[in-house]
Write a protein that holds these residues in place. Structure first.
Motif, PDB file in Angstrom:
ATOM      1  N   ASP A 199       0.840  -1.201   0.000  1.00  0.00           N
ATOM      2  CA  ASP A 199       0.000   0.000   0.000  1.00  0.00           C
ATOM      3  C   ASP A 199       0.884   1.264   0.000  1.00  0.00           C
ATOM      4  OD1 ASP A 199      -1.944   1.862   0.326  1.00  0.00           O
ATOM      5  OD2 ASP A 199      -2.778   1.030   2.181  1.00  0.00           O
ATOM      6  N   PHE A 200       1.276   1.697  -1.204  1.00  0.00           N
ATOM      7  CA  PHE A 200       2.188   2.842  -1.327  1.00  0.00           C
ATOM      8  C   PHE A 200       1.452   4.086  -1.838  1.00  0.00           C
ATOM      9  CE2 PHE A 200       4.807  -1.011  -2.082  1.00  0.00           C
ATOM     10  CZ  PHE A 200       5.600  -0.913  -0.953  1.00  0.00           C
ATOM     11  N   SER A 201       2.092   5.244  -1.673  1.00  0.00           N
ATOM     12  CA  SER A 201       1.514   6.492  -2.186  1.00  0.00           C
ATOM     13  C   SER A 201       2.394   7.009  -3.320  1.00  0.00           C
ATOM     14  CB  SER A 201       1.502   7.562  -1.101  1.00  0.00           C
ATOM     15  OG  SER A 201       0.698   7.169  -0.056  1.00  0.00           O
ATOM     16  N   ASN A 202       1.790   7.802  -4.217  1.00  0.00           N
ATOM     17  CA  ASN A 202       2.631   8.394  -5.253  1.00  0.00           C
ATOM     18  C   ASN A 202       3.097   9.781  -4.794  1.00  0.00           C
ATOM     19  OD1 ASN A 202       0.561  10.171  -5.697  1.00  0.00           O
ATOM     20  ND2 ASN A 202      -0.340   8.910  -7.323  1.00  0.00           N
ATOM     21  N   LEU A 203       3.908  10.430  -5.618  1.00  0.00           N
ATOM     22  CA  LEU A 203       4.510  11.701  -5.202  1.00  0.00           C
ATOM     23  C   LEU A 203       3.514  12.864  -5.194  1.00  0.00           C
ATOM     24  CD1 LEU A 203       8.046  11.505  -6.815  1.00  0.00           C
ATOM     25  CD2 LEU A 203       7.549  11.760  -4.377  1.00  0.00           C
ATOM     26  N   GLU A 204       2.296  12.621  -5.706  1.00  0.00           N
ATOM     27  CA  GLU A 204       1.282  13.690  -5.675  1.00  0.00           C
ATOM     28  C   GLU A 204       0.582  13.750  -4.318  1.00  0.00           C
ATOM     29  OE1 GLU A 204       0.773  11.944  -9.224  1.00  0.00           O
ATOM     30  OE2 GLU A 204       2.544  13.227  -9.175  1.00  0.00           O
ATOM     31  N   VAL A 205       0.853  12.819  -3.444  1.00  0.00           N
ATOM     32  CA  VAL A 205       0.161  12.770  -2.147  1.00  0.00           C
ATOM     33  C   VAL A 205       0.339  14.100  -1.399  1.00  0.00           C
ATOM     34  CG1 VAL A 205       2.145  11.743  -0.944  1.00  0.00           C
ATOM     35  CG2 VAL A 205      -0.132  11.395  -0.033  1.00  0.00           C
ATOM     36  N   THR A 206      -0.757  14.579  -0.757  1.00  0.00           N
ATOM     37  CA  THR A 206      -0.643  15.838  -0.004  1.00  0.00           C
ATOM     38  C   THR A 206      -1.099  15.616   1.445  1.00  0.00           C
ATOM     39  OG1 THR A 206      -2.867  16.460  -0.662  1.00  0.00           O
ATOM     40  CG2 THR A 206      -1.065  17.397  -1.950  1.00  0.00           C
ATOM     41  N   ALA A 207      -0.614  16.481   2.306  1.00  0.00           N
ATOM     42  CA  ALA A 207      -1.019  16.420   3.711  1.00  0.00           C
ATOM     43  C   ALA A 207      -2.463  16.884   3.833  1.00  0.00           C
ATOM     44  CB  ALA A 207      -0.117  17.336   4.533  1.00  0.00           C
ATOM     45  N   SER A 208      -3.144  16.387   4.847  1.00  0.00           N
ATOM     46  CA  SER A 208      -4.519  16.799   5.056  1.00  0.00           C
ATOM     47  C   SER A 208      -4.803  16.966   6.538  1.00  0.00           C
ATOM     48  CB  SER A 208      -5.432  15.734   4.427  1.00  0.00           C
ATOM     49  OG  SER A 208      -6.739  15.950   4.819  1.00  0.00           O
ATOM     50  N   ALA A 209      -5.402  18.116   6.911  1.00  0.00           N
ATOM     51  CA  ALA A 209      -5.684  18.378   8.325  1.00  0.00           C
ATOM     52  C   ALA A 209      -6.725  17.406   8.852  1.00  0.00           C
ATOM     53  CB  ALA A 209      -6.158  19.819   8.510  1.00  0.00           C
ATOM     54  N   ARG A 210      -7.676  17.029   7.973  1.00  0.00           N
ATOM     55  CA  ARG A 210      -8.720  16.071   8.360  1.00  0.00           C
ATOM     56  C   ARG A 210      -8.509  14.768   7.606  1.00  0.00           C
ATOM     57  NH1 ARG A 210     -13.241  17.939  10.713  1.00  0.00           N
ATOM     58  NH2 ARG A 210     -13.096  20.092  11.370  1.00  0.00           N
ATOM     59  N   ILE A 211      -9.091  13.716   8.145  1.00  0.00           N
ATOM     60  CA  ILE A 211      -8.950  12.414   7.479  1.00  0.00           C
ATOM     61  C   ILE A 211      -9.801  12.434   6.216  1.00  0.00           C
ATOM     62  CG2 ILE A 211      -9.363   9.942   7.684  1.00  0.00           C
ATOM     63  CD1 ILE A 211      -9.036  10.346  10.724  1.00  0.00           C
ATOM     64  N   LYS A 212      -9.170  12.020   5.091  1.00  0.00           N
ATOM     65  CA  LYS A 212      -9.937  11.967   3.829  1.00  0.00           C
ATOM     66  C   LYS A 212     -10.126  10.533   3.432  1.00  0.00           C
ATOM     67  CE  LYS A 212      -8.884  16.353   1.651  1.00  0.00           C
ATOM     68  NZ  LYS A 212      -7.897  16.942   0.770  1.00  0.00           N
TER      69      LYS A 212
END
Ligand code: KG4
Ligand code: ZN
Length: 338
Positions: free
Chosen positions: A325-338
C-alpha cells in the motif's frame, strides 16, 4: 530481503523519526517543542517553524542510532493526516524529497491508526504482548477520543467518537483554568496522586451510545471554580490536588463506562488503550482492576509510546509495505482524514 522503514511524525508539536527493521524497532528520536508552554496550547505557526528546524537533525539521529545505512532504507512512512496542516506539510514535503532522492516508495500514514498500531511494536530482546484481532481500542489523545474495533492492521471501524472536546483537551483546558502549563494532562496526573478523588463532583454526560462528550464537564469545572473563588480567592491553590484528583477521576469514569458499554455491544473482551491520555496513571490502574473483575484482556502501551512518536508511524508503515500500500509523489497532507 529485510525491510527497513523510516517513519516520520510531525502532525502536532513533536518532531519524531524512527527506524523499524522487519517489524523490530531500532530507533525512535523525538524533539519536543517547549515553545507552546507559555501560550497554554499549541501555536500552529510556531509548531511549523520548529518542525522545519528539527526535522533534519532528528531524522539524521534516528538513522545513526539505528545503525543502518541510508541506502538500505526500503521506504519512508510519514503522517499524512489528521493534524495541523502546516506541521503535517513539513513532514510530508521532507518525506517526498527524501524518497525521491533515494528512489524509494512513500507510505502515507493516518496518525490515529498509527496510535492503535503501536500495540504491534516489537523491540530487540523484549517480548511484548500483542493483541489478537479483533480487539477494541480506546484512542484518547489531545485531538481525538474514539473507540474502534480493530479487525486487522488496515481495517478499523470507529464505533464511538467525541461530539465536542477530546479527553486530552478536557485535561488541558481545565488545567489552563487552574493556571497549569500546557500540556496539563501529565501535571494533573501527578498532582492528583496527593488528592481526594471524591472531594468535588462534576457533571458527567448522559449519552446512551458510544459517543463521548467532555464540554459539559469542562463547563461544570469552570463554574465550580468561579463560584468558589468568589468566597475564597485562594480556592484553587488551597484545593489544587483535590481538584486534580476529582477531575481526573470523572474523566476516567466516563472512559471506563464507555468501554463497558462497548464490550457489551460487541462482545469483544480484548481492550487496548492508546494516545497521550493512555499515559494517565489513574486510568491505567482502574482499567487493570476492571480487567480482573470482568475477565478482559487489556493492552496498555509503555508510557513512551503513548504520546506522539514516529515509532508508531514506522511500524504502521511496515504493515502497509507488506500489503503493498504505497503512495505516489502527488500525495498531499490533510488536516482532516480523507
Ligand atoms: O497523543 P498525543 O501526544 O497528541 C495528540 O495526538 O493529540 O496526546 C497529547 C494529549 C495532551 O492533551 C496531554 O495533556 C495528554 O495527552 N496527556 C495526558 C497524560 N500525558 C499526556 N493526559 C492525562 N494524563 C497523562 N499522564
Ligand atoms: Zn497523537
Amino acid at each position: 530481503m529485510s525491510i527497513t522503514i523510516l517513519g516520520i511524525e510531525s502532525s502536532c508539536d513533536d518532531t519524531s523519526a524512527s527506524i523499524v527493521k522487519d517489524g523490530v524497532l531500532l530507533s525512535n528520536v523525538t524533539a519536543n517543542q517547549d515553545v507552546h508552554k507559555k501560550y497554554g496550547g499549541v501555536v500552529p505557526e510556531l509548531a511549523s517553524r520548529a518542525h522545519q528546524q528539527n526535522i533534519v537533525p532528528v531524522v539524521d539521529l534516528a538513522i545513526k542510532n539505528a545503525g543502518v545505512e541510508i541506502n538500505n532504507i526500503s521506504a519512508i512512512a510519514f503522517t499524512q493526516s489528521p493534524g495541523l496542516l502546516g506541521s503535517l506539510l513539513v513532514g510530508t514535503s521532507f518525506s517526498k524529497g527524501f524518497a525521491l532522492s533515494l528512489n524509494i516508495p512513500l507510505i502515507a500514514i493516518n496518525h490515529l491508526y498509527a496510535h492503535v498500531l503501536v500495540h504491534f511494536m516489537q523491540e530487540k530482546d523484549k517480548q511484548n504482548k500483542i493483541p489478537e484481532f479483533p480487539f477494541l481500542c480506546l484512542l484518547i489523545s489531545g485531538g481525538h477520543t474514539q473507540i474502534l474495533i480493530v479487525n486487522s492492521y488496515n481495517n478499523m471501524e470507529i464505533i464511538g467518537n467525541t461530539i465536542d472536546d477530546a479527553a486530552g483537551e478536557a485535561f488541558d483546558k481545565c488545567g489552563k483554568v487552574m493556571g497549569l502549563d500546557y500540556p496539563a494532562g501529565p501535571i494533573i496526573d501527578n498532582l492528583a496522586k496527593q488528592g481526594n478523588t471524591t472531594a468535588f463532583k462534576f457533571a458527567k454526560p448522559r449519552i446512551a451510545n458510544l459517543d463521548f462528550s467532555f464540554s459539559g464537564l469542562k463547563t461544570s469545572f469552570l463554574y465550580s471554580i468561579r463560584d468558589n473563588i468568589i468566597n475564597n480567592p485562594d480556592f484553587i491553590t488551597q484545593n489544587m490536588n483535590d481538584l486534580c484528583a476529582s477531575l481526573q477521576n470523572t474523566i476516567v469514569e466516563i472512559l471506563i463506562d464507555k468501554i463497558k458499554t462497548a464490550v457489551k455491544q460487541t462482545n469483544i473482551k480484548r481492550i487496548a488503550i492508546s494516545g497521550g491520555v493512555s499515559a494517565n496513571s489513574h486510568l491505567r490502574t482502574i482499567l487493570t482492576n476492571e480487567s480482573i473483575k470482568n475477565n478482559w484482556e487489556v493492552f496498555i502501551p509503555e508510557i513512551k509510546y503513548t504520546t506522539d512518536n514516529a515509532a508508531m508511524v514506522a511500524i504502521s508503515g511496515y504493515y502497509k509495505y507488506l500489503a503493498g500500500d504505497f503512495s505516489n509523489l502527488e500525495v498531499t497532507a490533510s488536516a482532516r482524514i480523507k
